[in-house]
Scaffold this motif. Structure first.
Motif, PDB file in Angstrom:
ATOM      1  N   ALA A 110     -15.138   8.150  17.511  1.00  0.00           N
ATOM      2  CA  ALA A 110     -14.356   7.364  18.467  1.00  0.00           C
ATOM      3  C   ALA A 110     -12.908   7.849  18.533  1.00  0.00           C
ATOM      4  O   ALA A 110     -12.308   7.907  19.618  1.00  0.00           O
ATOM      5  CB  ALA A 110     -14.409   5.881  18.094  1.00  0.00           C
ATOM      6  N   ASP A 111     -12.338   8.199  17.374  1.00  0.00           N
ATOM      7  CA  ASP A 111     -10.962   8.704  17.345  1.00  0.00           C
ATOM      8  C   ASP A 111     -10.885  10.097  17.954  1.00  0.00           C
ATOM      9  O   ASP A 111      -9.901  10.444  18.619  1.00  0.00           O
ATOM     10  CB  ASP A 111     -10.447   8.730  15.909  1.00  0.00           C
ATOM     11  N   TYR A 112     -11.922  10.903  17.717  1.00  0.00           N
ATOM     12  CA  TYR A 112     -12.002  12.238  18.311  1.00  0.00           C
ATOM     13  C   TYR A 112     -12.026  12.099  19.840  1.00  0.00           C
ATOM     14  O   TYR A 112     -11.305  12.810  20.561  1.00  0.00           O
ATOM     15  CB  TYR A 112     -13.282  12.922  17.827  1.00  0.00           C
ATOM     16  N   ASP A 114     -10.904   9.645  21.608  1.00  0.00           N
ATOM     17  CA  ASP A 114      -9.614   9.128  22.088  1.00  0.00           C
ATOM     18  C   ASP A 114      -8.610  10.251  22.259  1.00  0.00           C
ATOM     19  O   ASP A 114      -7.957  10.367  23.312  1.00  0.00           O
ATOM     20  CB  ASP A 114      -9.081   8.082  21.107  1.00  0.00           C
ATOM     21  N   VAL A 115      -8.457  11.114  21.243  1.00  0.00           N
ATOM     22  CA  VAL A 115      -7.483  12.202  21.358  1.00  0.00           C
ATOM     23  C   VAL A 115      -7.950  13.223  22.394  1.00  0.00           C
ATOM     24  O   VAL A 115      -7.135  13.819  23.112  1.00  0.00           O
ATOM     25  CB  VAL A 115      -7.229  12.859  19.984  1.00  0.00           C
ATOM     26  N   LEU A 117      -9.604  12.549  25.197  1.00  0.00           N
ATOM     27  CA  LEU A 117      -9.294  12.007  26.527  1.00  0.00           C
ATOM     28  C   LEU A 117      -7.792  12.061  26.800  1.00  0.00           C
ATOM     29  O   LEU A 117      -7.366  12.340  27.929  1.00  0.00           O
ATOM     30  CB  LEU A 117      -9.826  10.584  26.641  1.00  0.00           C
ATOM     31  N   ARG A 118      -6.982  11.783  25.784  1.00  0.00           N
ATOM     32  CA  ARG A 118      -5.533  11.872  25.974  1.00  0.00           C
ATOM     33  C   ARG A 118      -5.100  13.310  26.241  1.00  0.00           C
ATOM     34  O   ARG A 118      -4.208  13.559  27.063  1.00  0.00           O
ATOM     35  CB  ARG A 118      -4.807  11.314  24.739  1.00  0.00           C
ATOM     36  N   HIS A 225     -18.805   8.554  23.512  1.00  0.00           N
ATOM     37  CA  HIS A 225     -17.649   7.676  23.653  1.00  0.00           C
ATOM     38  C   HIS A 225     -16.818   8.007  24.897  1.00  0.00           C
ATOM     39  O   HIS A 225     -15.750   7.413  25.093  1.00  0.00           O
ATOM     40  CB  HIS A 225     -16.763   7.766  22.416  1.00  0.00           C
ATOM     41  N   CYS A 226     -17.284   8.958  25.695  1.00  0.00           N
ATOM     42  CA  CYS A 226     -16.550   9.374  26.896  1.00  0.00           C
ATOM     43  C   CYS A 226     -17.316   8.911  28.129  1.00  0.00           C
ATOM     44  O   CYS A 226     -18.300   9.542  28.542  1.00  0.00           O
ATOM     45  CB  CYS A 226     -16.349  10.885  26.909  1.00  0.00           C
TER      46      CYS A 226
END
Length: 282
Positions: A110-112, A114-115, A117-118, A225-226
């Motif tokens: 999930a953190d992967y 997030d970064v 997508l940012r 998660h995308c």
């Protein structure tokens, strides 16, 4: 690099930093392949040193980093104490970067995501002339199809890789309407967990293509998660990425550590990835 070339590369990185006023009494090899990454001490700078034949790639990477820093992308930054440029010394191209001490556990999916997508949101804000991912596939195909460049590649595997690269490139690259600027190789080895949070490194692979091309480099659970990602396209891109990886390993001049293992393993990964693509595969 060969030991003699590595020694020269280390000295080129150390001497370049010293001439720019950064104290570099010692150099620790962080990564050694076709180019090397050095941690210089006590100035604590990361030097990326490549043969001068890769000067254009090094300059491109510096420009990508400079543009992305301007839009607060989650990427490693150039060393702020010196001018952001590539220096040529003793037939090597040297660029200087901030050194980040890796911290913490493995980055959770999930953190992967997030970064990831940012990072892609930042990439969409950058106006940069970058090659299309199919240009990289074409370069891999040249290595496979030229026996002088890949003399040890068995003919059945040569035919298999050539057909896979050409077929998947044509299938994936047919619709460029949704293409955007990509990292190019955002695999776990290029995502550092630092005190500033996760940061992408190795920006020379920046190219244009579908987001799924980048997602195929990340651990499989990241794509889940995308929202909106085409899972079938990710499978095809993953097979293509492994095919390119395999093509590089069969190059006559490839210097990846444990190359013989990865020559076999790479081909196995291509076949496994193609099996997941289902009927027709390409």
């Amino acid at each position: 690099m060969e030991p003699s070339e590595l020694r020269r590369a280390v000295e080129a990185g150390r001497a370049t930093a010293s001439e720019l006023g950064l104290r570099a009494d010692d150099a620790i090899v962080v990564h050694d392949s076709d180019r090397v990454a050095l941690r210089l001490l006590p100035c604590d700078v990361l030097a990326r040193v490549a043969p001068s034949g890769q000067l254009a790639d090094s300059e491109f990477e510096v420009e990508v980093a400079r543009r992305l820093a301007a839009v607060d992308a989650p990427v490693a930054e150039l060393e702020p104490r010196v001018e952001p440029r590539v220096h040529v010394r003793d037939a090597f191209a040297v660029s200087l970067w901030t050194y980040y001490e890796p911290v913490g556990p493995e980055i959770a999916p999930a953190d992967y995501a997030d970064v990831f997508l940012r990072h892609h949101a930042a990439l969409r804000r950058v106006d940069l002339d970058a090659p299309h991912f199919t240009d990289r596939v074409a370069a891999a195909l040249r290595e496979v199809n030229d026996r002088d460049r890949s003399p040890e590649l068995p003919d059945p595997d040569r035919e298999f890789l050539s057909g896979t690269l050409a077929g998947l490139s044509a299938a994936i690259g047919v619709d460029e309407a949704e293409d955007q600027l990509l990292h190019g190789e955002p695999h776990p080895g290029n995502l550092l967990n630092t005190r500033r949070g996760p940061l992408f490194v190795d920006l020379a692979t920046c190219c244009r293509g579908p987001v799924e091309f980048d997602l195929a480099h990340a651990p499989e659970d990241v794509g889940k998660h995308c929202a909106g990602a085409d899972q079938d396209l990710i499978h095809r891109c993953r097979a293509l990425n492994w095919a390119m990886f395999s093509a590089w390993r069969w190059r006559r001049d490839d210097h990846m550590p444990d190359r013989d293992h990865w020559r076999v393993e790479g081909l196995d990964r291509v076949r496994a990835a193609l099996d997941r693509c289902g009927p027709g595969r390409t």
